[in-house]
Design an enzyme around this catalytic site. Structure first.
Site, PDB file in Angstrom:
ATOM      1  N   GLY A   1     -36.077  32.527 -19.438  1.00  0.00           N
ATOM      2  CA  GLY A   1     -35.486  33.812 -19.809  1.00  0.00           C
ATOM      3  C   GLY A   1     -36.451  34.969 -19.927  1.00  0.00           C
ATOM      4  O   GLY A   1     -36.132  35.980 -20.555  1.00  0.00           O
ATOM      5  N   LYS A   2     -37.632  34.867 -19.306  1.00  0.00           N
ATOM      6  CA  LYS A   2     -38.605  35.960 -19.387  1.00  0.00           C
ATOM      7  C   LYS A   2     -38.066  37.224 -18.715  1.00  0.00           C
ATOM      8  O   LYS A   2     -38.054  38.296 -19.308  1.00  0.00           O
ATOM      9  CB  LYS A   2     -39.923  35.541 -18.717  1.00  0.00           C
ATOM     10  CG  LYS A   2     -40.575  34.320 -19.311  1.00  0.00           C
ATOM     11  CD  LYS A   2     -41.884  33.990 -18.633  1.00  0.00           C
ATOM     12  CE  LYS A   2     -41.744  33.802 -17.139  1.00  0.00           C
ATOM     13  NZ  LYS A   2     -40.824  32.705 -16.775  1.00  0.00           N
ATOM     14  N   SER A   3     -37.641  37.082 -17.460  1.00  0.00           N
ATOM     15  CA  SER A   3     -37.147  38.242 -16.714  1.00  0.00           C
ATOM     16  C   SER A   3     -35.902  38.818 -17.372  1.00  0.00           C
ATOM     17  O   SER A   3     -35.686  40.030 -17.367  1.00  0.00           O
ATOM     18  CB  SER A   3     -36.835  37.847 -15.262  1.00  0.00           C
ATOM     19  OG  SER A   3     -38.008  37.415 -14.611  1.00  0.00           O
ATOM     20  N   TYR A   4     -35.076  37.952 -17.959  1.00  0.00           N
ATOM     21  CA  TYR A   4     -33.864  38.420 -18.633  1.00  0.00           C
ATOM     22  C   TYR A   4     -34.231  39.308 -19.824  1.00  0.00           C
ATOM     23  O   TYR A   4     -33.617  40.354 -20.048  1.00  0.00           O
ATOM     24  CB  TYR A   4     -33.038  37.228 -19.099  1.00  0.00           C
ATOM     25  CG  TYR A   4     -31.752  37.608 -19.801  1.00  0.00           C
ATOM     26  CD1 TYR A   4     -30.644  38.039 -19.061  1.00  0.00           C
ATOM     27  CD2 TYR A   4     -31.643  37.547 -21.178  1.00  0.00           C
ATOM     28  CE1 TYR A   4     -29.460  38.396 -19.697  1.00  0.00           C
ATOM     29  CE2 TYR A   4     -30.462  37.898 -21.823  1.00  0.00           C
ATOM     30  CZ  TYR A   4     -29.373  38.323 -21.074  1.00  0.00           C
ATOM     31  OH  TYR A   4     -28.209  38.679 -21.708  1.00  0.00           O
TER      32      TYR A   4
ATOM     33  N   GLY B   1     -43.682  31.912 -14.081  1.00  0.00           N
ATOM     34  CA  GLY B   1     -43.396  30.800 -14.977  1.00  0.00           C
ATOM     35  C   GLY B   1     -44.500  29.767 -14.989  1.00  0.00           C
ATOM     36  O   GLY B   1     -45.036  29.389 -13.950  1.00  0.00           O
TER      37      GLY B   1
END
Length: 586
Positions: A83-86, A235
């Site tokens: 969920g980094k980009s989110y 990631g």
């Protein structure tokens, strides 16, 4: 998550006490939410933290610091798919910190401009870089993407590490920033497809330069600058769990190397914060840490987001991420306001240019050329002269930019973008009436970024160096100069492979021309995966109430593997496909 604490239990030893880590904020986003009709995910319980909550806690502080003139950095770290980009960018109506930050920033600028005096200016410019296999690409300048070895990373005594030839685009609204980021994402999609790379293989750095020019109490023109770096790290992953081989393994090794170096830098900085001043911080060990030097240990206020997976199979990786974040919170940076008289900045650059010119004329060398005693060779002298000339050119460019008014810069930028805006507008209109291919990518953010139209008559598909140049250009592994011919005759579209070309339609290899239908999946070579869109058929299906599932990267991948008989099952997970199509088909 309990308050500001994050707890994690070992799935193989549930009776043991959980490990606890304390942070400024701990957010839960796995469940206890519902989707509104507009697509926004809102909480239904007390645990779930929506995107607005995260922005209020983190993004507001970045905006406040930017207005005060501090450099700011936000970077997200964690396992692929956590969920980094989110968190950083968001998805659909669930906007992340970057778009919400930009929107809020321009709201503030508009309010300031409405009451601004004659000599007040508020300027915003954007850069977008990608680090792939330790090479830097400028995503806002496609011409530099093809440079062998990537763009050079230089070091300046005042600015620290910077990217040579980096593009800075002037923007005047959030819509313009969004358009530029989409442009960079399209360039990234094309580059990664041509190089057979997927989205998680690279680090992305979005830089927003915010400059305020206004007179001080005595009427002297002052320039206050804030550089906001928003970093979406690739990631972290374990090679044995991904099953990566060949190029994928090399890419993973480069990523893990840069992330390991990032960990070493954070550990060294944490040691320094505890009083051990003898520790050497290894910024130079990777391109990523060079560019993040200011964010980590220099003049910047920095926020780190550690994204976690709730799956028990990812326990070790999640524990590693938490330890990483725990070390990072021990770092203390010393941020200062970047404010100076504008005339002084120009004068300093002019003085530095005079010194550089003198050094170039004299060779900048005090030791004898050639010979022994540690003297420089002729080639070394020439390289030094070249570097001095590059620094001179960089300073000259900065000086010219400072002398220009914001209106001049904006006019130049708008003139440059006018053609692209018209082109994008026409493309969106054409998509409604002309059959076309749109790309599929492992990363949903990179899907449908590349469009190829099937205009009336015959269109050739092949590489850009073919003669004559093909109508639809695709490049990469196993793509021939003349790869295929698409014929659109009265909205009936057929695809015919050229001799030796490898093409799959709906998972089946074709040897002769076939008619394409709406939502057909087409694979050119091993890596260019597209969906065919037929506007007339799509409109007809909608009128008749036919619901047709839109193809995804995963569904197309599964179809290809099934048709080729390459699906095998992982003993732990029934039906799991473990053979990637791109490495086994041809």
């Amino acid at each position: 998550m309990v308050g500001n604490q994050t707890e994690i239990k070992d799935p193989e030893n549930l009776s043991a006490d959980p490990r606890r880590f304390s942070f400024d904020f701990s957010y839960w986003s796995h469940d206890e939410f519902k989707e509104r009709p507009d697509g926004y995910l809102e909480p239904t319980g007390t645990k779930y933290a929506d995107q607005q909550t995260v922005f209020n806690d983190l993004g507001k502080g970045i905006i406040d610091n930017a207005w005060k003139g501090y450099n700011c950095s936000l970077f997200a770290y964690g396992q692929t798919g956590s969920g980094k980009s989110y968190s950083v960018v968001g998805y659909g109506k669930n906007q992340g910190i970057v778009p919400l930050f930009c929107d809020d920033l321009f709201d503030g600028i508009e309010k300031k401009r409405s009451t601004a005096g004659e000599n007040e200016e508020y300027q915003v410019s954007l850069s977008m870089l990608e680090i792939y296999n330790e090479q830097v690409r400028d995503l806002l300048n496609p011409k530099t993407i093809a440079i062998k070895g990537g763009l050079k990373v230089r070091q300046d005594p005042k600015k620290g590490f910077y990217v040579e030839q980096m593009t800075l685009k002037q923007v005047n609204s959030y819509e313009e920033i969004d358009s530029k980021i989409n442009e960079g994402t399209r360039n990234r999609t094309v580059a990664s497809t041509n190089m057979n790379a997927t989205s998680s293989r690279a680090h992305t750095i979005i830089g927003i330069n915010f400059t305020q020019k206004c007179p001080n109490d005595v009427g002297e023109s002052m320039t206050r600058t804030s550089i906001v770096n928003l970093v979406d790290l690739a990631g972290s992953e374990r090679a044995d769990s991904t099953g990566a081989t060949g190029d994928r393994l090399k890419e993973g090794s480069a990523i893990n190397k840069s992330l390991s170096t990032l960990g070493n830098v954070i550990k060294a900085l944490a040691d320094q914060s505890t009083g051990n001043k003898k520790v050497v911080v290894p910024y130079r060990d990777s391109t990523l840490t060079k560019l993040l030097q200011n964010a980590l240990g220099g003049n910047s206020k920095t926020i780190m987001i550690a994204a976690l997976s709730p799956a028990d199979i990812n326990y070790e990786e999640t524990l590693s991420t938490l330890r990483f974040a725990d070390r990072a919170k021990a770092i203390k940076t010393t941020a200062t306001v970047n404010e100076s008289p504008t005339d002084k900045l120009i004068r300093e650059l002019r003085e530095e240019n005079a010194k550089l010119m003198e050094m170039i004329k004299s060779g900048g060398i005090t030791l004898p050329i050639g010979g022994g005693g540690g003297g420089y060779t002729t080639d070394e002298v020439e390289e030094m002269k070249r570097q001095l000339q590059e620094q001179l050119n960089q300073n000259q460019s900065e000086m010219e930019q400072m002398k220009k008014s914001w209106q001049q810069k904006l006019a130049e930028s708008e003139q440059e973008n006018l053609g692209k805006l018209e082109e994008d507008k026409k493309k969106n209109e054409d998509r409604k009436v002309i059959p076309h291919f749109w790309n599929l990518n492992e990363d949903p953010a990179l899907t449908a970024m590349v469009i190829h139209f099937c205009n009336d008559g015959k269109s050739t598909i092949g590489t850009k160096n073919a003669q004559p140049p093909p109508n639809i250009q695709i490049n990469g592994l196993s793509i021939q100069k003349q790869h295929a011919i698409v014929t659109n005759k009265g909205m009936n579209v057929t695809l015919e492979p050229c001799s030796g070309a490898k093409i799959l339609v709906n998972g089946q290899k074709i040897a002769k021309g076939v008619q394409l239908h709406h939502n057909d999946r087409v694979l050119f070579g091993p890596n260019h995966l597209y969906v065919f869109h037929h506007p007339k058929d799509a409109s007809k299906n909608m009128k008749e109430g036919k619901s047709e599932e839109t193809p995804t990267f995963d569904s197309a991948n599964e179809e290809i593997a099934e048709k080729a008989g390459l699906v095998r099952h992982d003993g732990a997970t029934s039906g799991k496909i473990v053979s990637p199509y791109s490495s086994v088909l041809f």
